[in-house]
Structures are given as C-alpha cells and as structure tokens.
Write a protein that holds these residues in place. Structure first.
Motif, mmCIF file in Angstrom:
data_model
loop_
_atom_site.group_PDB
_atom_site.id
_atom_site.type_symbol
_atom_site.label_atom_id
_atom_site.label_comp_id
_atom_site.label_asym_id
_atom_site.label_seq_id
_atom_site.Cartn_x
_atom_site.Cartn_y
_atom_site.Cartn_z
ATOM 1 N N ARG A 62 -6.919 -11.375 56.089
ATOM 2 C CA ARG A 62 -7.088 -9.991 55.653
ATOM 3 C C ARG A 62 -8.581 -9.673 55.614
ATOM 4 N NH1 ARG A 62 -2.395 -7.897 53.941
ATOM 5 N NH2 ARG A 62 -0.721 -9.314 53.298
ATOM 6 N N GLU A 74 -12.645 -16.974 49.256
ATOM 7 C CA GLU A 74 -11.932 -15.787 48.781
ATOM 8 C C GLU A 74 -11.060 -15.152 49.860
ATOM 9 O OE1 GLU A 74 -15.105 -13.321 47.494
ATOM 10 O OE2 GLU A 74 -15.518 -14.468 45.667
ATOM 11 N N GLU A 76 -8.167 -14.110 52.129
ATOM 12 C CA GLU A 76 -6.722 -14.144 51.988
ATOM 13 C C GLU A 76 -6.051 -14.264 53.355
ATOM 14 O OE1 GLU A 76 -5.518 -10.683 49.868
ATOM 15 O OE2 GLU A 76 -6.504 -11.276 48.006
ATOM 16 N N ASN A 78 -3.183 -13.422 55.966
ATOM 17 C CA ASN A 78 -2.289 -12.300 56.231
ATOM 18 C C ASN A 78 -0.930 -12.863 56.639
ATOM 19 O OD1 ASN A 78 -0.883 -10.084 57.144
ATOM 20 N ND2 ASN A 78 -2.631 -9.163 58.201
ATOM 21 N N THR A 117 -1.735 -18.286 50.271
ATOM 22 C CA THR A 117 -2.317 -16.964 50.053
ATOM 23 C C THR A 117 -3.806 -16.940 50.379
ATOM 24 O OG1 THR A 117 -2.702 -17.486 47.710
ATOM 25 C CG2 THR A 117 -0.636 -16.361 48.277
ATOM 26 N N HIS A 118 -4.464 -18.120 50.293
ATOM 27 C CA HIS A 118 -5.902 -18.184 50.576
ATOM 28 C C HIS A 118 -6.187 -19.237 51.652
ATOM 29 C CE1 HIS A 118 -6.143 -16.009 46.754
ATOM 30 N NE2 HIS A 118 -7.315 -15.580 47.198
#
Length: 254
Positions: A62, A74, A76, A78, A117-118
């Motif tokens: 993202r 940090e 993220e 997608n 998620t990361h």
C-alpha cells in the motif's frame, strides 16, 4: 566483531546470506525508507527460475498517498489480490521436481498461507526460515529497535558503534557513499562485499544467476551453504582520490 547491515528483502538472493554468514551480527535496516531504485529494490520482490529463464514474485504494498513516507517497518501489504496463492503456484510449478523441494517446501508454504499485514513481518519470518534451513546461527537485530538518530553514512557508523563492531561489511554500493577515513577514525575496519556468484545445477537447462535462495535450496539442500559461500567476496575499499590528496596535502603542511 564483524557486522553487516542490509535492508530487509523478500525471499533474498545468495549474496544476502553470504554476507550474513561472514558476520557475527546482522542488522536489518528496517526503519529507513524503501529503496525505489529498480536495480536494488528487493524489499518486496525477488526472482525464481522458470523454464523460460526467470520470473518476478512481487508482494503488492500500500503506497497511495505515502510517497516519501514508506518506511520499511511501516509498509503495509496490499491483500486485495491473492498474491500468496500466485507466488506459491509459481514456486510449486517450477520447483516441484527439484531434488530437495519436498524437504524444504513446507515452511515456505506456511509462510505464504499466513495473512501478513506488514511487509517487515513477512520478510522477518522468511529470513528466519532461510537461516534455519542454511544452519546460519547468527545474531539478528533490527535498526527500528536501536534508537537511531543519524542518517545515511553516519547511520551506518552509529549502528556499528552501538554493537561494538570492529569490522563492517558493506555492499558494493558502499563505495559511493561511505568514507573509509571516517571508519578508520572510529576504529572500524571497512570491507566491501563483492559477491562472486557461484554456478550450480538448476531445475532447467542453462544457468540464471541472482535468483532467490529458494532456487539453490530446493536444488542442493544441505549443500546450499557451502555452495553460496564465496571465498573471494571481501575486499578493502580504495580511498576516494580527493580525500587521499587532501590528506597528503595536510601532512605536507604539518
């Protein structure tokens, strides 16, 4: 104390692990912005061998509205598309007949079946799998947890000081921005890691270098570490001509 520092990478190549193997401490440089240089951008992508040559496996991230703020720890992932399924299908299709695929496939399949998620967490988990498979028992630290204040070349020296480094192994691009004089003043020997890529048997005819270490592992199993280690990869950098001339002039005056 030999230290190496690299940005996290997705399914890293052989040279990544050769530098770790030559180190006592490896620091993941995960609090800086993602490298946007297409030639060195491997934080969210890498290559696997195919019958046609090679193919990229890219983790979508993202980035909309975050230009200039994409710090590695940090970022993220997608997950709007089934990229993990695509990656696993490519890996299985191209390596299922490799001699050691069955021995090492399971943890990587689990890695891709886990919802991340990361990007940093995905890469850290992948790194652990590779290091266990290669029997690399090294100390791994993250710069994001080391209270860093400096940037660029000063950041590298700061990290070296924090862990008591006596030698720093830099990648070849370190020649462009690291000053050997600064490292000498800090009592840290600076070495450049110029990886001498080995050739080995792959799943298809011909040889393609710079693949993910998956390629070596699935084809050579327990012999992978011995193959990827390159005895002629470390060299001392030459001082920049201007710095050498300035130092000579200063000595002549004194």
């Amino acid at each position: 104390m030999i230290v190496s520092i690299m940005q996290p990478a997705y399914l890293p190549w052989l040279g990544f692990f050769d530098r770790i193997a030559a180190s006592d401490i490896f620091i993941l440089l995960d609090h800086v912005e993602i490298d946007r240089n297409s030639k060195t951008k491997f934080a969210n992508r890498n290559r696997v061998r195919t019958a046609q040559g090679w193919s990229w496996l890219t983790v979508p991230i993202r980035s909309k509205g975050k230009h200039g703020e994409l710090r590695l720890n940090e970022i993220e992932v997608n997950n709007e598309t089934n990229w993990p399924g695509k990656h696993w299908r490519a890996i299985e299709l191209n390596y299922r007949r490799a001699p050691y695929f069955a021995d090492y496939a399971a943890p990587f399949r689990t890695l891709l079946e886990t919802r991340w998620t990361h990007l940093a967490d995905l890469n850290a988990a992948g790194l652990k799998i590779f290091m266990e498979a290669l029997t690399l028992n090294k100390t791994v630290l993250s710069s994001s947890e080391m209270d860093c204040r400096e940037t660029k070349d000063k950041l590298i020296l700061e990290l070296c000081r924090k862990v008591g480094a006596t030698t720093y192994l830099s990648g070849p691009f370190g020649r462009d921005y690291l000053n050997p004089v600064d490292f000498e003043a800090a009592g840290v020997e600076l070495l450049i890691h110029d990886y001498d890529h080995p050739q080995y048997n792959q799943s298809f005819d011909g040889f393609e270098p710079y693949m993910s270490t998956l390629d070596l592992l699935f084809n050579h199993g327990t012999g992978s570490l011995q193959i990827l280690r390159s005895p002629h990869s470390l060299v001392k950098p030459e001082r920049k001509a201007a710095e050498t001339a300035a130092a000579a002039a200063e000595r002549s005056v004194s």
